[in-house]
Scaffold this motif. Structure first.
Motif, short mmCIF file in Angstrom:
data_model
loop_
_atom_site.label_atom_id
_atom_site.label_comp_id
_atom_site.label_asym_id
_atom_site.label_seq_id
_atom_site.Cartn_x
_atom_site.Cartn_y
_atom_site.Cartn_z
N CYS A 1 -1.43 83.01 62.95
CA CYS A 1 -1.82 83.60 64.17
C CYS A 1 -3.06 84.13 63.91
CB CYS A 1 -0.84 84.62 64.66
SG CYS A 1 0.99 83.90 65.09
N ASP A 2 -3.94 83.72 64.25
CA ASP A 2 -5.47 84.21 63.99
C ASP A 2 -5.83 84.28 62.59
OD1 ASP A 2 -6.02 84.87 66.82
OD2 ASP A 2 -5.31 86.80 66.77
N GLY A 3 -5.42 83.24 61.97
CA GLY A 3 -5.71 83.11 60.58
C GLY A 3 -4.68 84.00 59.67
N LEU A 4 -3.64 84.60 60.31
CA LEU A 4 -2.72 85.67 59.41
C LEU A 4 -1.16 84.99 59.66
CD1 LEU A 4 -4.01 88.92 60.89
CD2 LEU A 4 -4.58 87.99 58.58
N SER A 5 -0.63 85.43 58.63
CA SER A 5 0.88 85.14 58.65
C SER A 5 1.55 85.91 59.69
CB SER A 5 1.61 85.15 57.15
OG SER A 5 1.51 86.94 57.08
N LEU A 6 2.79 85.25 59.99
CA LEU A 6 3.44 86.11 61.06
C LEU A 6 3.68 87.79 60.83
CD1 LEU A 6 5.86 83.41 62.07
CD2 LEU A 6 4.25 84.55 63.69
N ILE A 7 4.01 88.09 59.48
CA ILE A 7 4.16 89.38 59.29
C ILE A 7 2.98 89.91 59.30
CG2 ILE A 7 4.66 90.66 57.13
CD1 ILE A 7 6.83 89.00 56.19
N ARG A 8 1.95 89.63 58.80
CA ARG A 8 0.53 90.23 58.81
C ARG A 8 0.00 90.38 60.33
NH1 ARG A 8 -2.93 88.48 53.46
NH2 ARG A 8 -1.06 88.76 52.03
N PHE A 9 0.23 89.39 61.12
CA PHE A 9 -0.06 89.58 62.50
C PHE A 9 0.75 90.51 63.41
CE2 PHE A 9 -0.11 87.82 67.01
CZ PHE A 9 -1.40 87.72 67.06
N ALA A 10 1.89 90.70 62.82
CA ALA A 10 2.88 91.80 63.56
C ALA A 10 2.37 93.08 63.33
CB ALA A 10 4.50 91.47 63.17
N HIS B 1 -3.55 98.56 56.91
CA HIS B 1 -2.76 99.37 58.02
C HIS B 1 -1.85 100.08 57.56
CE1 HIS B 1 -4.54 96.53 61.03
NE2 HIS B 1 -4.34 95.58 60.28
N ALA B 2 -2.40 101.26 56.91
CA ALA B 2 -1.37 102.01 56.02
C ALA B 2 -0.41 102.81 56.91
CB ALA B 2 -2.28 103.01 55.38
N GLY B 3 -0.70 103.09 58.04
CA GLY B 3 0.05 103.86 58.95
C GLY B 3 1.12 102.95 59.62
N SER B 4 1.30 101.82 59.45
CA SER B 4 2.28 100.93 59.95
C SER B 4 3.70 101.19 59.65
CB SER B 4 1.97 99.28 59.63
OG SER B 4 3.03 98.46 60.22
N GLY B 5 4.48 101.17 60.60
CA GLY B 5 6.09 101.47 60.10
C GLY B 5 6.62 99.99 59.61
N LEU B 6 6.13 99.08 59.50
CA LEU B 6 6.68 97.98 58.89
C LEU B 6 6.51 97.84 57.54
CD1 LEU B 6 5.34 95.15 61.49
CD2 LEU B 6 7.73 96.10 61.06
N ILE B 7 5.71 98.75 56.94
CA ILE B 7 5.56 98.80 55.30
C ILE B 7 6.66 99.36 54.88
CG2 ILE B 7 4.36 100.02 53.73
CD1 ILE B 7 1.78 100.17 55.40
#
Length: 125
Positions: A65-74, A108-114
């Motif tokens: 998605c936009d050249g990113l994997s699904l996790i990175r895009f999320a 994206h250091a503030g992402s809760g997905l990390i």
């Protein structure tokens, strides 16, 4: 000889007509997946997989998605629900090897997905 050439040409044209719709359908599925992740619509994403009898771990590497994997895009789209669903569907080894944790921390250091990524990668499988 003309009959053989005509038959060959007809076979090639028929083959092209069969392959084109399949490729278009795959592109439409991938576009829908990206749309659902961007909208953080986990339920529709899950239903899309279920309706098409797809396992995310089998198709994950082929969807960008936009050249990113699904996790990175999320992570980029701040799609916590859809991102967590994707992470839980993938093997821990794949998440560890992908470099998504380092990418998310640096971009994206503030992402809760990390935290979800780290928990899944640390769990092993």
């Amino acid at each position: 000889m003309k009959l053989i050439n005509a038959t060959l040409c007809l076979s090639l044209v028929a083959g092209l007509l069969v392959v084109a719709p399949a490729a278009q359908a795959e592109e439409q599925l991938a576009a829908s997946m990206c749309d659902y992740v961007k909208a953080d619509d986990k339920n529709r994403f899950r239903k899309l997989l279920s309706d098409n009898r797809l396992r995310l771990r089998n198709i994950y590497d082929g969807v960008l998605c936009d050249g990113l994997s699904l996790i990175r895009f999320a992570v980029k789209s701040n799609a916590a629900g859809a991102g967590e669903f994707i992470i839980k569907q993938l093997p821990a080894a794949q998440i560890t090897a992908s470099g998504d944790i380092a990418w998310a921390e640096s971009n994206h250091a503030g992402s809760g997905l990390i935290a979800v990524l780290k928990a899944r990668a640390g769990g092993g499988e």
